[in-house]
Design an enzyme around this catalytic site. Structure first.
Site, mmCIF file in Angstrom:
data_model
loop_
_atom_site.group_PDB
_atom_site.id
_atom_site.type_symbol
_atom_site.label_atom_id
_atom_site.label_comp_id
_atom_site.label_asym_id
_atom_site.label_seq_id
_atom_site.Cartn_x
_atom_site.Cartn_y
_atom_site.Cartn_z
ATOM 1 C CG ASN A 7 -1.847 1.134 1.301
ATOM 2 O OD1 ASN A 7 -1.439 2.270 1.051
ATOM 3 N ND2 ASN A 7 -3.091 0.888 1.630
ATOM 4 N NE ARG A 45 -9.463 8.535 3.809
ATOM 5 C CZ ARG A 45 -9.615 7.709 4.844
ATOM 6 N NH1 ARG A 45 -8.786 6.707 5.035
ATOM 7 N NH2 ARG A 45 -10.586 7.887 5.709
#
Ligand code: PXP
Length: 245
Positions: A7, A45
């Site tokens: 990530n 996001r």
């Protein structure tokens, strides 16, 4: 042996600390790939606090390994994912005030709404995973909602502070893996895994993939991304359960 998906969100977090153009998470993804990463994970996001739309697009154009897009199940982001077509999308809960994803999705409580998002993503040829706590109810609800995979939240284990809590969280993870596999789901794990603690979880049989971010990016600041990914891969190789080869 379980695969490692790195990530890279926190590379973009450093960039956004100055709202500039470095360090570039796409360059970090290339280095992670050269270090042996089996996949790259990023979280687009709603508030775009780290990874942005350009990052997602360029990652898709350049990444040579599996791309896993973490996302909330909102119409806007589902539309983006359906256009982008990463190999995998992982649906996660998202709250603006949180530092990072905290805990798992409540699939049981939002089965219909999540089921619609899952169906749209699957129609676009994307494998869809649910980031959930390792509870039987949530795993069964994920199967019912149409998910192909579950990513079991390993934060409970990572945050455990005494031997009893560690043992209890590992046993929950192990039974979660068994439940998932019995239902025909692919089982991943992630959150809070570090160089120090990952071996306990990676020794459990049945995990297909681990998503690890903060610890790898933190070490990359000191030794470089290629090296930090290589070190994590070595640990996963060393402690891989025999059942997984
Ligand atoms: N898996 C999911 C679904 C996440 O949201 C995160 C954090 O972005 C991770 C794994 C990686 O967690 P960590 O940064 O603690 O390794």
């Amino acid at each position: 042996m379980a695969l490692l998906s790195v990530n890279i969100d926190h590379v973009a977090t450093v960039r956004e600390a100055r709202r500039t153009d470095e360090p570039d998470p796409v360059w970090a993804a290339v280095q992670a790939e050269l270090g042996g990463a089996d996949g790259i994970t990023f979280h687009l996001r709603e508030d775009r606090r780290h990874i942005n739309d350009r990052d997602a697009r360029v990652l898709k154009e350049t990444c040579g390994v599996r791309l896993n897009m973490e996302m909330a199940a909102t119409d806007e982001v589902v539309d983006i994912a359906c256009g982008l077509k990463p190999e995998q999308c992982t649906l996660v809960p998202e709250r603006r005030e949180e530092l990072t994803t905290e805990g798992g999705l409540d699939v049981l409580g939002h089965r219909d709404r999540l089921g619609d998002a899952v169906a749209r993503l699957k129609d676009s040829g994307i494998l869809v995973s649910a980031f959930i706590e390792p509870s039987r109810d949530q795993i069964e609800a994920s199967k019912d909602a149409g998910f192909d995979a579950v990513e079991l939240w390993t934060g409970g284990f990572a945050h455990a502070r005494c031997a009893d809590d560690v043992a209890c969280s590992l046993s929950l993870l192990q039974s979660g893996v068994e439940t998932g596999l019995r239902l025909g789901l692919v089982v991943h794990g992630g959150h809070g895994l570090t160089y120090r603690n990952v071996s306990r979880v990676a020794s459990l049989p049945g995990f297909s993939e681990f998503n690890i971010g903060h610890s790898i990016v933190s070490r990359a600041v000191l030794v470089g991304m290629r090296e930090s990914v290589g070190q994590m891969k070595s640990i996963l190789e060393r402690c891989a359960p025999r059942e997984n080869g």
